[in-house]
Design an enzyme around this catalytic site. Structure first.
Site, PDB file in Angstrom:
ATOM      1  CD1 TRP A  35      44.174  36.033  51.542  1.00 16.52           C
ATOM      2  CD2 TRP A  35      42.504  37.151  50.570  1.00 16.52           C
ATOM      3  NE1 TRP A  35      44.579  37.336  51.400  1.00 16.52           N
ATOM      4  CE2 TRP A  35      43.580  38.051  50.810  1.00 16.52           C
ATOM      5  CE3 TRP A  35      41.348  37.640  49.976  1.00 16.52           C
ATOM      6  CZ2 TRP A  35      43.522  39.391  50.462  1.00 16.52           C
ATOM      7  CZ3 TRP A  35      41.285  38.975  49.636  1.00 16.52           C
ATOM      8  CH2 TRP A  35      42.365  39.842  49.870  1.00 16.52           C
ATOM      9  CD  GLU A  51      44.314  42.419  28.765  1.00 19.65           C
ATOM     10  OE1 GLU A  51      44.001  43.364  29.510  1.00 19.65           O
ATOM     11  OE2 GLU A  51      43.627  41.370  28.672  1.00 19.65           O
ATOM     12  CE  LYS A  85      43.091  39.940  54.510  1.00 20.97           C
ATOM     13  NZ  LYS A  85      44.228  40.859  54.298  1.00 20.97           N
ATOM     14  CB  THR A  93      39.723  44.970  28.384  1.00 14.98           C
ATOM     15  OG1 THR A  93      39.707  46.339  28.843  1.00 14.98           O
ATOM     16  CG2 THR A  93      41.141  44.623  27.948  1.00 14.98           C
TER      17      THR A  93
END
Length: 547
Positions: free
Chosen positions: A454, A341, A449, A193
């Site tokens: 949010w 993944e 935030k 990754t």
């Protein structure tokens, strides 16, 4: 006959237990689609080498035999540090079919990262392009476990017994070499990754997962690569198995064009024109640059005549880019979603190409519909699975036969934060509607935030990219004494962007988002930093703001 003697138990299947291994792709290239071709482009002028699939398969067998002669055994890791080329495709096929593990090494890593990754993977051999040898050579001095370096090209006589010419290795006379019988669940490839937090994590792909992914992506409603297609492989082969294109092309018989390092818009347009490219993929940035180049050189629009489909991913696909390719070039652009993944293509946004309504364009820009043999659920912050109603949000979790169940060299304790009772936690926040359409709202770590509420950075970026003069956009949270954090937009804009651009963007966002979402600052930059996999590096952007 009494007692059931000689009767097959009713629970036993009557199908052959045929192994799903990558050796079958080699067999198919040699015996079914041998006349298809791989074109390797060497320079910006389009100089290229063309090989038939049958020849590629033969050379791959020679590479496997040569590696075996050098002592490479099933389970050993063999790295590749190479551009997209026919030789890299041969390595994909040879290393995996011989039971070794193909480790595709990211070309964008700096020396310390290279040293760590090669050491962590435990590569015994590395196949490297001649042009990349100066990058790799200094690193190898501290990696004694690398016993062999196979160079595609020639770096002259060095006297180092570890160095071998690729052409010599594949020519090793070993007529008796046979690919071994291997377990389809054994490791075939290893890809790391991007590692934006901590060290990268290694994803070990099994033969079975690669074969199943290829079968899934071959569907008409997924990647839909046909035998009459010409595929331009712009996705680096070190990234998520190059989206599986070497295997998909081997299965379908589609011709492949490997661009090497030549990804400038003018070079890509020449490849499309000269080779009749019909299908390609990649990150939106590359194709946005192609559209911009054609806008500056209208005569080049004819170069896109053969192109029918682009599948883009890795970041938000701008709706304006989708509309422009369809309106000006008659090319369909749709998005897909995946990750290292889970392979690319876990969702693909296929819609009727004749539907040009605003709703259809919006669907092409979201993550897409869940692909076969992938299952997705949404989990809220309290750990509850939420309903798929297109509105309820949660972390996207995935399971399936092409989904990782752990990380290479990691303990179950280290992987506990990523895997949840058989589900992979992606870190993406999204919604799913009743028909299986996934929309990614944001990365959980990229949500902003502000005042206890949010804000989705991804929604803001999508809206900003709808302005024709915004080429790239990345929004992160900047520290704020009153609200905790506030959105800060980094923008790459076109040369013709008006002086009143900020006012236009504020008005645009006010129509698309709650007013309190509108960034406090719009910062024009020459470029946006990117991770080694080409995504905006928001960690670097937050750091620049003192976070």
């Amino acid at each position: 006959m009494s007692g059931g003697e000689g009767v097959t138990p009713p629970t036993a299947g009557l199908m052959m237990d045929f192994p799903l291994t990558t050796a079958h792709f080699l067999w198919r290239m040699a015996n079914v689609v041998g006349d298809s071709t791989v074109t390797s482009v060497h320079d910006a002028d389009g100089t290229s080498t063309i090989r038939r699939f049958a020849e590629v398969a033969q050379r791959a067998r020679g590479l496997a035999a040569g590696l075996h002669h050098l002592g490479i055994q099933p389970g050993d890791r063999v790295g590749t540090f190479a551009w997209n080329s026919a030789e890299h495709m041969e390595a994909y096929l040879a290393v995996t079919a011989m039971g070794a593990v193909l480790h595709t090494i990211n070309l964008r890593l700096h020396a310390d990262q290279l040293r760590w990754m090669i050491g962590h993977a435990g590569d015994r051999a590395i196949i490297v392009d001649e042009s990349l040898w100066p990058v790799l050579s200094p690193v190898l001095d501290t990696l004694p476990q690398v016993e062999h370096v196979i160079i595609i090209g020639d770096v002259g006589e060095s006297g180092d017994p570890r160095l071998h010419r690729y052409s010599d290795v594949i020519s090793h006379p070993d007529a008796d070499y046979r690919f071994p019988d291997i377990d389809e669940r054994s490791a075939a490839a290893l890809c790391y990754t991007s590692g934006t937090t901590g060290n990268p994590k290694g994803v070990s792909y099994s033969h079975r997962s690669i074969a199943i992914h290829a079968l899934i992506m071959s569907g008409a409603d997924v990647f839909g690569i046909r035998s009459d297609d010409v595929v331009l492989a712009t996705v680096p082969m070190f990234h998520a198995m190059g989206w599986g294109l070497p295997f998909l092309s081997a299965m379908s018989g589609a011709d492949v064009v490997m661009p090497g390092r030549n990804l400038a818009p003018a070079s890509l347009l020449r490849m499309i024109r000269d080779n009749g490219v019909s299908w390609s993929s990649g990150v939106p940035t590359i194709w946005s640059e192609v559209a911009t180049h054609v806008g500056e050189h209208p005569e080049r629009a004819a170069d896109l005549t053969s192109l029918r489909l682009l599948i883009l991913g890795g970041t938000v696909v701008p709706a304006d880019l989708i509309r422009r390719f369809r309106r000006e070039f008659d090319v369909d652009v749709i998005s897909g979603w995946g990750m290292t993944e889970i392979f690319p293509g876990a969702t693909v946004a296929r819609v009727d190409r004749d539907d040009v309504t605003a709703g259809a364009v919006a669907r092409r820009a979201i993550a897409g519909r869940i692909s076969p043999f992938y299952e997705i659920r949404l989990v809220d912050s309290d750990g509850h699975v939420v309903v798929h109603d297109g509105t309820a949000r949660g972390e996207v979790q995935v399971r399936g036969p092409a989904v990782a169940s752990g990380y290479f060299g990691s303990s179950p304790v280290e992987a506990a934060d990523t895997f949840d009772e058989g589900w992979l936690r992606t870190g993406d926040v999204g919604t799913v509607d009743p028909r299986g359409w996934l929309a990614i709202v944001d990365r959980a770590k990229d949500m902003i935030k502000s005042g206890g509420e949010w804000i989705s950075s991804a929604d803001l970026e999508t809206a900003l990219l709808d302005h024709r003069d915004v080429v790239e956009a990345a929004v992160v949270g900047a520290p704020d004494e009153r609200w905790g954090e506030r959105p800060h937009a980094f923008l790459v804009v076109s040369a013709c962007a008006p002086a009143a651009l900020e006012q236009q963007l504020r008005a645009l966002l006010a129509q698309r988002c709650p007013r309190w979402w509108v960034p406090d600052r719009f910062e024009i930059v020459e470029s946006i930093p990117r991770t080694t996999t080409g995504k905006p590096d928001k960690k670097a952007l937050r750091s620049a703001l003192g976070r």
